[in-house]
Design a protein around this motif. Sequence first.
Motif, mmCIF file in Angstrom:
data_model
loop_
_atom_site.group_PDB
_atom_site.id
_atom_site.type_symbol
_atom_site.label_atom_id
_atom_site.label_comp_id
_atom_site.label_asym_id
_atom_site.label_seq_id
_atom_site.Cartn_x
_atom_site.Cartn_y
_atom_site.Cartn_z
ATOM 1 N N PHE A 237 -18.952 61.640 34.437
ATOM 2 C CA PHE A 237 -18.097 61.760 33.243
ATOM 3 C C PHE A 237 -18.267 60.576 32.290
ATOM 4 N N GLY A 238 -18.851 59.494 32.783
ATOM 5 C CA GLY A 238 -19.070 58.319 31.933
ATOM 6 C C GLY A 238 -20.452 58.300 31.304
ATOM 7 N N THR A 239 -21.205 59.387 31.421
ATOM 8 C CA THR A 239 -22.598 59.342 30.929
ATOM 9 C C THR A 239 -22.748 60.086 29.598
ATOM 10 N N ASP A 240 -23.765 59.676 28.848
ATOM 11 C CA ASP A 240 -24.080 60.362 27.583
ATOM 12 C C ASP A 240 -24.590 61.777 27.869
ATOM 13 N N ASP A 241 -25.279 61.936 28.994
ATOM 14 C CA ASP A 241 -25.765 63.280 29.352
ATOM 15 C C ASP A 241 -24.601 64.261 29.490
ATOM 16 N N PHE A 242 -23.493 63.804 30.080
ATOM 17 C CA PHE A 242 -22.329 64.679 30.246
ATOM 18 C C PHE A 242 -21.768 65.080 28.883
ATOM 19 N N LYS A 243 -21.681 64.086 27.987
ATOM 20 C CA LYS A 243 -21.163 64.377 26.630
ATOM 21 C C LYS A 243 -22.067 65.405 25.953
ATOM 22 N N GLU A 244 -23.379 65.185 26.068
ATOM 23 C CA GLU A 244 -24.338 66.081 25.424
ATOM 24 C C GLU A 244 -24.299 67.474 26.072
ATOM 25 N N GLY A 245 -24.281 67.521 27.384
ATOM 26 C CA GLY A 245 -24.300 68.815 28.082
ATOM 27 C C GLY A 245 -23.089 69.666 27.751
ATOM 28 N N THR A 246 -21.908 69.044 27.776
ATOM 29 C CA THR A 246 -20.687 69.815 27.505
ATOM 30 C C THR A 246 -20.590 70.161 26.012
ATOM 31 N N SER A 247 -20.973 69.209 25.122
ATOM 32 C CA SER A 247 -20.937 69.501 23.679
ATOM 33 C C SER A 247 -21.887 70.652 23.360
#
Length: 260
Positions: A237-247
């Motif tokens: 949840f603290g990664t940029d990949d998570f932000k990108e994947g969910t966005s």
Amino acid sequence: MNFENIQSQTDNGLTTITINRPTKLNALNKATISELHDALEAADQDKNVKVIIITGSGEKAFVAGADISEFAHFDVKNGQKLAAKGQELLFDFIENLSTPVIAAVNGFALGGGLELAMACHFRVASDNAKMGLPEVSLGVIPGYGGTQRLPQLVGKGRAMELIMTAGMIDANTALNYGLVNHVTTQEELLPLAQNIASKIMRNSSVAIKAAIKAINANYKEGVNGYHVEVEQFGECFGTDDFKEGTSAFLQKREADFPGE
Ligand code: COA
């Protein structure tokens, strides 16, 4: 990097490492183990490399075992050192690598060769492949993790039989046992591994790294795999990949993972 016993080539995020001692059926001598370690470490540290494939050169063998000529004269102390060093440098090293490693088993995978394939995250094989742990026929036992990883992959009874008989199984039996995930022709083996690699590459490398840690935790003594899963899940949840994947999902577009 210059190697004598292996070749390592990287194209479009995929590193293919080929063990290249065909006249010795790609047997793992000390130098080959050390070169494999260096090539794997370099690939793992390269942010652009998303998947690694390990295979053998020639049409006959993946790896026909540890190089028997190198240890035939060893004593007890040297034998223990050989196994410990090999496990540390190569077999445990691969299993715990952050980058996914696929074994493309293109022929004999015996002794240290099958142990190498089993240390990889998963395996695909060509239909001419033959696999086994023949060490007891030499008066020794598997020393590169074979007594541990074979039962994990195929069950205790089958592992006991394979090790005690020093027998070989063919590719379809290995498929049936769950030792390899897919079997295809020799010509199609690398394309198949590359196709699987391309599917892996579309996903978050940071999440894949966390998944490897969590899955491996199940096999580590004294470690609670569920706890490691909770911890790794949270870390994502603290990664940029998570932000990108969910966005990307919410915006109905394909994700373009930064890998961070
Ligand atoms: N260590 C060292 N050399 C090996 C080797 C190994 N594990 N496996 C094969 N080689 C060498 C052979 O000595 C031979 O070398 P040479 O041409 O200089 O004599 C060469 O590779 C070709 O092997 P060969 O035995 O002639 O091929 P084959 O087709 O008749 O048999 C195998 C193939 C795989 C059945 C046979 O090589 C074999 O049983 N290898 C040992 C397997 C083993 O016990 N591995 C576990 C080691 S712990």
